[in-house]
Design a protein around this motif. Structure first.
Motif, PDB file in Angstrom:
ATOM      1  N   ALA A   1       0.826  -1.206   0.000  1.00  8.00           N
ATOM      2  CA  ALA A   1       0.000   0.000   0.000  1.00  8.00           C
ATOM      3  C   ALA A   1       0.861   1.257   0.000  1.00  8.00           C
ATOM      4  O   ALA A   1       0.578   2.226  -0.719  1.00  8.00           O
ATOM      5  CB  ALA A   1      -0.926  -0.015   1.225  1.00  8.00           C
ATOM      6  N   PHE A   2       1.915   1.250   0.789  1.00  7.09           N
ATOM      7  CA  PHE A   2       2.810   2.403   0.881  1.00  7.09           C
ATOM      8  C   PHE A   2       3.538   2.639  -0.435  1.00  7.09           C
ATOM      9  O   PHE A   2       3.588   3.758  -0.950  1.00  7.09           O
ATOM     10  CB  PHE A   2       3.794   2.171   2.018  1.00  7.09           C
TER      11      PHE A   2
ATOM     12  N   ARG B   1       1.675   7.167   1.888  1.00 11.05           N
ATOM     13  CA  ARG B   1       1.610   7.134   3.338  1.00 11.05           C
ATOM     14  C   ARG B   1       0.180   7.152   3.865  1.00 11.05           C
ATOM     15  O   ARG B   1      -0.123   6.559   4.893  1.00 11.05           O
ATOM     16  CB  ARG B   1       2.383   8.337   3.888  1.00 11.05           C
ATOM     17  N   ARG B   2      -0.728   7.823   3.176  1.00 15.54           N
ATOM     18  CA  ARG B   2      -2.096   7.945   3.673  1.00 15.54           C
ATOM     19  C   ARG B   2      -2.788   6.588   3.784  1.00 15.54           C
ATOM     20  O   ARG B   2      -3.455   6.294   4.779  1.00 15.54           O
ATOM     21  CB  ARG B   2      -2.897   8.895   2.761  1.00 15.54           C
ATOM     22  N   LEU B   3      -2.633   5.747   2.756  1.00 13.25           N
ATOM     23  CA  LEU B   3      -3.238   4.422   2.817  1.00 13.25           C
ATOM     24  C   LEU B   3      -2.553   3.564   3.882  1.00 13.25           C
ATOM     25  O   LEU B   3      -3.206   2.779   4.583  1.00 13.25           O
ATOM     26  CB  LEU B   3      -3.166   3.733   1.454  1.00 13.25           C
ATOM     27  N   LEU B   4      -1.250   3.732   4.029  1.00 10.40           N
ATOM     28  CA  LEU B   4      -0.525   2.996   5.068  1.00 10.40           C
ATOM     29  C   LEU B   4      -1.061   3.348   6.447  1.00 10.40           C
ATOM     30  O   LEU B   4      -1.284   2.461   7.287  1.00 10.40           O
ATOM     31  CB  LEU B   4       0.967   3.311   4.996  1.00 10.40           C
ATOM     32  N   TYR B   5      -1.285   4.632   6.708  1.00 10.26           N
ATOM     33  CA  TYR B   5      -1.828   5.033   8.003  1.00 10.26           C
ATOM     34  C   TYR B   5      -3.177   4.364   8.263  1.00 10.26           C
ATOM     35  O   TYR B   5      -3.464   3.908   9.373  1.00 10.26           O
ATOM     36  CB  TYR B   5      -2.009   6.554   8.046  1.00 10.26           C
ATOM     37  N   GLY B   6      -4.014   4.310   7.252  1.00 13.50           N
ATOM     38  CA  GLY B   6      -5.318   3.690   7.416  1.00 13.50           C
ATOM     39  C   GLY B   6      -5.210   2.211   7.739  1.00 13.50           C
ATOM     40  O   GLY B   6      -5.926   1.695   8.606  1.00 13.50           O
ATOM     41  N   ILE B   7      -4.317   1.531   7.057  1.00 11.98           N
ATOM     42  CA  ILE B   7      -4.137   0.097   7.292  1.00 11.98           C
ATOM     43  C   ILE B   7      -3.606  -0.158   8.703  1.00 11.98           C
ATOM     44  O   ILE B   7      -4.043  -1.090   9.385  1.00 11.98           O
ATOM     45  CB  ILE B   7      -3.204  -0.507   6.226  1.00 11.98           C
ATOM     46  N   LEU B   8      -2.674   0.669   9.153  1.00 13.44           N
ATOM     47  CA  LEU B   8      -2.140   0.497  10.508  1.00 13.44           C
ATOM     48  C   LEU B   8      -3.208   0.757  11.565  1.00 13.44           C
ATOM     49  O   LEU B   8      -3.285   0.042  12.574  1.00 13.44           O
ATOM     50  CB  LEU B   8      -0.944   1.426  10.719  1.00 13.44           C
ATOM     51  N   ALA B   9      -4.038   1.775  11.333  1.00 12.77           N
ATOM     52  CA  ALA B   9      -5.130   2.044  12.273  1.00 12.77           C
ATOM     53  C   ALA B   9      -6.112   0.877  12.289  1.00 12.77           C
ATOM     54  O   ALA B   9      -6.570   0.447  13.360  1.00 12.77           O
ATOM     55  CB  ALA B   9      -5.844   3.332  11.885  1.00 12.77           C
ATOM     56  N   LEU B  10      -6.423   0.351  11.122  1.00 10.09           N
ATOM     57  CA  LEU B  10      -7.323  -0.797  11.040  1.00 10.09           C
ATOM     58  C   LEU B  10      -6.732  -2.002  11.758  1.00 10.09           C
ATOM     59  O   LEU B  10      -7.441  -2.725  12.467  1.00 10.09           O
ATOM     60  CB  LEU B  10      -7.584  -1.135   9.564  1.00 10.09           C
ATOM     61  N   ALA B  11      -5.430  -2.225  11.587  1.00 10.76           N
ATOM     62  CA  ALA B  11      -4.767  -3.359  12.238  1.00 10.76           C
ATOM     63  C   ALA B  11      -4.898  -3.254  13.758  1.00 10.76           C
ATOM     64  O   ALA B  11      -5.121  -4.267  14.445  1.00 10.76           O
ATOM     65  CB  ALA B  11      -3.300  -3.427  11.829  1.00 10.76           C
TER      66      ALA B  11
ATOM     67  N   GLY C   1       8.157   1.833  15.193  1.00  7.66           N
ATOM     68  CA  GLY C   1       8.648   2.924  16.027  1.00  7.66           C
ATOM     69  C   GLY C   1       9.847   3.627  15.435  1.00  7.66           C
ATOM     70  O   GLY C   1       9.998   4.848  15.580  1.00  7.66           O
ATOM     71  N   VAL C   2      10.685   2.889  14.744  1.00  3.63           N
ATOM     72  CA  VAL C   2      11.865   3.483  14.094  1.00  3.63           C
ATOM     73  C   VAL C   2      11.535   3.952  12.687  1.00  3.63           C
ATOM     74  O   VAL C   2      11.881   5.067  12.278  1.00  3.63           O
ATOM     75  CB  VAL C   2      13.029   2.470  14.050  1.00  3.63           C
ATOM     76  N   GLY C   3      10.842   3.097  11.921  1.00  5.12           N
ATOM     77  CA  GLY C   3      10.655   3.353  10.498  1.00  5.12           C
ATOM     78  C   GLY C   3       9.735   4.505  10.166  1.00  5.12           C
ATOM     79  O   GLY C   3      10.033   5.289   9.258  1.00  5.12           O
ATOM     80  N   LEU C   4       8.607   4.636  10.871  1.00  4.68           N
ATOM     81  CA  LEU C   4       7.650   5.696  10.539  1.00  4.68           C
ATOM     82  C   LEU C   4       8.251   7.095  10.661  1.00  4.68           C
ATOM     83  O   LEU C   4       8.167   7.896   9.714  1.00  4.68           O
ATOM     84  CB  LEU C   4       6.393   5.557  11.400  1.00  4.68           C
ATOM     85  N   PRO C   5       8.860   7.451  11.806  1.00  3.06           N
ATOM     86  CA  PRO C   5       9.422   8.804  11.893  1.00  3.06           C
ATOM     87  C   PRO C   5      10.639   9.007  10.999  1.00  3.06           C
ATOM     88  O   PRO C   5      10.828  10.108  10.458  1.00  3.06           O
ATOM     89  CB  PRO C   5       9.788   8.938  13.376  1.00  3.06           C
TER      90      PRO C   5
END
Length: 291
Positions: free
Chosen positions: A43-44, A49-59, A211-215
């Motif tokens: 997805a990323f 990034r927007r779709l990735l954020y949605g998938i992580l929130a869903l997870a 924790g490391v990769g996103l920022p």
């Protein structure tokens, strides 16, 4: 043939025979943390990034709901004396099938947002359901419940997708580093009490990777997928999944006893998906092509 009848399990096992254990063990990974890394990375790389954020929130939502349902529905696993047990996970309640719920939710979510056909998400959920029945670890009701939960949660979270990602993108980079540090610290601290469960160690490695990769990605990569053509999308998928697949092979090579290896490889795969692969795509024609 009831929902708690061994008939459907025996039938599936009889249709495919013993030769399908190895491939079905591979397919069932789509409903694990590794499956989340695969779909999140894809997805990323293709949509950003927007779709990735949605998938992580869903997870996160799916994990909480799944645990809540499991805590009040203590269903025993199918009996070993009546079905072939290709896999044994007696420590967990049977309902719902977490693998089916996760796989369905993660792949149906892009479908509800129009990125892929919704049938793809449903098809992957059904395929994982077949593997869970074949491996002898779930009743028919478990996989049907997993399909329903996954589809419902994917639909519900997709309704709030725009507001969710807009809020996430307004969070300052410094705050992302703070959240990342907390995730990494929690993952590290949890190693002292989670016990010898490889899936849990994999999940901790994934959390530390987030924790490391996103920022880091947000601060130094700032990946923009653009609008890739079919060839570019295919190349990104192959290259990206090859890196994750290599990490998964490395994890499996150590067996269930190599707990730290499960965490390290999941961490490496997450960093590859969020930082290394996007940096490669960004720095090459594959990463900048517009369809």
């Amino acid at each position: 043939m009831g929902l708690f009848d061994v008939g459907p399990i025996v039938w599936i096992q009889g249709v495919f025979g013993p030769g399908w254990e190895a491939p079905f063990r591979v397919v069932t990974v789509l409903g694990s943390t590794w499956g989340l890394i695969l779909v999140g990375g894809l997805a990323f790389w293709l949509w950003g990034r927007r779709l990735l954020y949605g998938i992580l929130a869903l997870a996160a939502v799916e994990a909480v709901v799944k645990l809540a349902v499991a805590s009040v529905a203590a269903v025993p696993r199918p009996p070993a004396g009546e079905v072939i047990k290709y896999e044994s996970i007696e420590a967990y309640t049977s309902f719902p099938s977490g693998h089916v719920s996760s796989a369905t939710a993660m792949w149906a979510y892009p479908g509800f947002l129009g990125k892929i056909p919704l049938a793809v998400g449903i098809g992957i959920g059904l395929l994982v359901a077949v593997t869970r029945l074949y491996l002898g670890v779930h009743w028919l009701v478990d996989v049907l419940g997993g399909l329903a939960i996954g589809l419902l949660l994917a639909w519900l979270v997709s309704r709030g997708h725009a507001a969710l990602v807009e809020h996430a993108e307004r969070v300052p980079t410094a705050a992302w580093f703070a959240v990342g540090a907390v995730l990494a610290a929690v993952a590290l601290a949890a190693t002292a009490w989670i016990g010898p469960a490889p899936p849990k160690w994999t999940a901790l490695g994934f959390l530390a990777g987030l924790g490391v990769g996103l920022p880091v990605e947000r601060r130094w990569i700032d990946y923009d997928p653009g609008a890739p053509g079919v060839l570019a999308a295919l190349v990104r998928t192959i290259v990206g999944w090859a890196g994750i697949g290599l990490c998964l092979w490395w994890a499996r090579s150590g067996g269930d006893g190599a707990l730290l290896l499960h965490a390290v490889t999941a961490f490496a795969a997450t960093i590859w998906a969020l930082v290394v692969a996007p940096a490669i795509f960004q720095a090459t024609a594959v990463g900048t092509e517009r369809g």
